[in-house]
Motif scaffolding. Sequence first.
Motif: not given
Length: 259
Positions: A34-35, A37-41, A204
Amino acid sequence: MNTLKTKFNHYGLVVFLGVLIASCGSKKDVVYFQDAADYETIVSDNTHTNTFKVDDVIGINVSTLDPLASTPFNLFSGTQEGGFGRPQQLDYIVDKNGEIDFPVVGNIKIVGLTPEETKDLLKQELQPYLKDPIINIRLRNFTVTVLGQVNRPGTYQVNGEQITVLEAIGLANDLNIKGKRDNVLVIRDFNGTKVYTRIDLTKKSALNSPVYYLTQNDVVYIEPNQSAVTQSTLDNRAGLTVSIASLIITTAVIILTRN
């Protein structure tokens, strides 16, 4: 009489809303990572290579350019049934001392070694006998067991050399809606010693957990969430609840009839 009916209606509405609220779950109970983020690598430095344990079943094949030279270093059961076909190659079992009994060479301790480390060790041992041997090693008993609140619990054979806890859950057709995703238990055996580790799949940080990559014979247990516990409690009390409800309804009917 109307006042009494109104009270019963209100009471029924309160009970209905209470059951509805108790049965509802929130997004945070069922969503993985859930933690993130969008487009997070996310670059994970969590590397893992399985090592051999006591009671592991291992297939080892030694080959060279000269097949006759390498034959004494492979275990065979003899010819197939009826005396036809190629001989069947046998597997090795890591004994309680962490060793395998290798042809010609004798006992070799491989417990705690990775497949690559075992290859290097065997090449050293075979150096006096063979030139540039090719050694293939395969763990035969790489299985993981997934239990609890999943759609298809069971023990699964792992075909490759590596599997993650998510892939194991995937083999079990994912958690059902009553599975607790933030407290997954992994039970691991280190040559007779059981180690219990929990992992939160809603975060994550699970990617860096020491049990994110599973080892042979690991057990993944999914606990029931509060909804499942509540449902179980309600089921256990169902008989009593029905009896009490029947008594209340009967009493209410008698009162309403008399009024």
